[in-house]
Design an enzyme around this catalytic site. Structure first.
Site, PDB file in Angstrom:
ATOM      1  N   CYS A  36      46.407  33.722  35.871  1.00  0.00           N
ATOM      2  CA  CYS A  36      46.148  35.029  35.807  1.00  0.00           C
ATOM      3  C   CYS A  36      47.176  36.002  36.051  1.00  0.00           C
ATOM      4  O   CYS A  36      47.538  36.800  35.295  1.00  0.00           O
ATOM      5  CB  CYS A  36      45.114  35.556  36.872  1.00  0.00           C
ATOM      6  SG  CYS A  36      45.442  35.243  38.671  1.00  0.00           S
TER       7      CYS A  36
ATOM      8  N   HIS B 262      42.071  39.434  31.151  1.00  0.00           N
ATOM      9  CA  HIS B 262      42.655  38.379  32.199  1.00  0.00           C
ATOM     10  C   HIS B 262      42.496  37.120  31.755  1.00  0.00           C
ATOM     11  O   HIS B 262      41.672  36.704  30.712  1.00  0.00           O
ATOM     12  CB  HIS B 262      41.838  38.629  33.574  1.00  0.00           C
ATOM     13  CG  HIS B 262      40.420  38.285  33.372  1.00  0.00           C
ATOM     14  ND1 HIS B 262      39.716  37.798  34.397  1.00  0.00           N
ATOM     15  CD2 HIS B 262      39.438  38.648  32.466  1.00  0.00           C
ATOM     16  CE1 HIS B 262      38.503  37.509  34.242  1.00  0.00           C
ATOM     17  NE2 HIS B 262      38.081  38.120  32.762  1.00  0.00           N
TER      18      HIS B 262
ATOM     19  N   HIS C  59      43.262  37.089  42.408  1.00  0.00           N
ATOM     20  CA  HIS C  59      43.099  37.103  40.886  1.00  0.00           C
ATOM     21  C   HIS C  59      43.557  38.437  40.437  1.00  0.00           C
ATOM     22  O   HIS C  59      43.363  39.426  41.216  1.00  0.00           O
ATOM     23  CB  HIS C  59      41.662  36.960  40.556  1.00  0.00           C
ATOM     24  CG  HIS C  59      41.557  36.870  38.781  1.00  0.00           C
ATOM     25  ND1 HIS C  59      41.824  35.771  38.107  1.00  0.00           N
ATOM     26  CD2 HIS C  59      40.569  37.829  37.982  1.00  0.00           C
ATOM     27  CE1 HIS C  59      41.591  35.979  36.906  1.00  0.00           C
ATOM     28  NE2 HIS C  59      40.914  37.106  36.792  1.00  0.00           N
TER      29      HIS C  59
END
Length: 294
Positions: free
Chosen positions: A202, A265, A253
């Site tokens: 990520c 993402h 994240h």
């Protein structure tokens, strides 16, 4: 470079052309399912998504399925559909039906690939686990198309459209960042990955995309929360970074906001770079905050 359409309710479609003499239209993604009719060579059909090797089509106003090998989509690439488990501990079974063997369990918020639809059940894949989940416990997050769009001067461009037909403005720096990021849709998630060639995690994805525009971001999602300036949720703009807790970490994240309540993402192991709604239960519960870089 690719452009993208996000379909949140299969309300949009892209034209495909049948390239078989007679293509059977079925009620489910199985050669054993009911035949609803046929479409013929050269006929245009409305493709609304993809499940495994089958295209989802609008057939006489109803949802139906045809084998994707026999449909020409031109420059369009239809991405497989994704779903999110909705239930505290959901049983994954070896076959459709509550009397079949339990082969695994998935927790609420787990993102999975949808491979097929059989007897009303979803066949799903999560890393190495393949099995069937009842539709009551799976939310289909959306369907993504990518396609090439070339201008007269030979350059390519990207637009982003939801079912409300809202365009990302590539004239802004945030729009340019999203335009660039969209070419990596479908790139595999790889822990520690920092490039398109090796795959992304990520924060590696966010760092790479922003790096192409001259921004030097920290490497981890936790440290990237120190970059830029804080942005309230109701003031999010295209290109802002959005952060979430994960795996017991306060920040674990990160993604890039694309507008209209969605973000792009690198998701998680076994998944790919894709667009997800912030309103998905999993991310709503784990949302931490946002930072503006550009």
């Amino acid at each position: 470079m690719a452009a993208a359409i996000l379909l949140t309710g299969m309300s949009l479609a892209v034209d495909g052309t049948v390239n078989a003499s007679a293509l059977i239209v079925r009620s489910e993604t199985s050669t054993e399912s009911e035949r609803l009719g046929k479409v013929y060579n050269g006929e245009t059909i409305d493709v609304t998504g993809k499940v495994g090797e089958w295209y989802i089509i609008n057939y006489n106003g109803e949802t139906a399925y045809v084998f994707s090998e026999y449909v020409d989509m031109g420059d369009v690439q239809v991405q497989a559909s994704m779903g999110t488990i909705t239930g505290s501990t959901v049983r994954v079974r070896s076959a459709p039906g509550t009397d079949s063997e339990i082969v695994g369990r998935l927790i609420d918020g787990t993102m999975v690939n949808i491979l097929s639809i059989e007897d009303g059940w979803y066949q799903i894949k999560f890393v190495d686990l393949v099995g069937y989940v009842h539709p009551d416990y799976l939310s289909v997050d959306g369907l993504v198309f990518t396609y090439l769009e070339t201008k007269e001067d030979g350059s390519t461009t990207v637009s982003y459209t939801t079912e409300e037909v809202t365009q990302v403005a590539p004239t802004t720096i945030g729009g340019q960042i999203i335009e660039y990021a969209y070419q990596f849709l479908g790139t595999p998630y790889v822990y520690g990955g920092e490039t398109p060639e090796e795959g992304f995690d990520c924060s590696g994805f966010v760092q790479y995309v922003y790096g192409q525009f001259g921004y030097d971001l920290n490497r981890t999602s936790e440290d990237q929360y120190d970059n830029g300036t804080f942005v309230p949720y109701d003031e999010l703009q295209v290109g802002d970074l959005v952060f979430f807790s994960r795996s017991g970490k306060a920040i674990g994240h990160v993604g890039i906001y694309v507008g209209d309540g969605y973000f792009i993402h690198a998701t998680s192991p076994g998944d790919v770079v894709r667009v997800t709604a912030l309103s998905t239960d999993y991310y709503t519960a784990r949302y931490v905050g946002a930072r503006r870089i550009a």
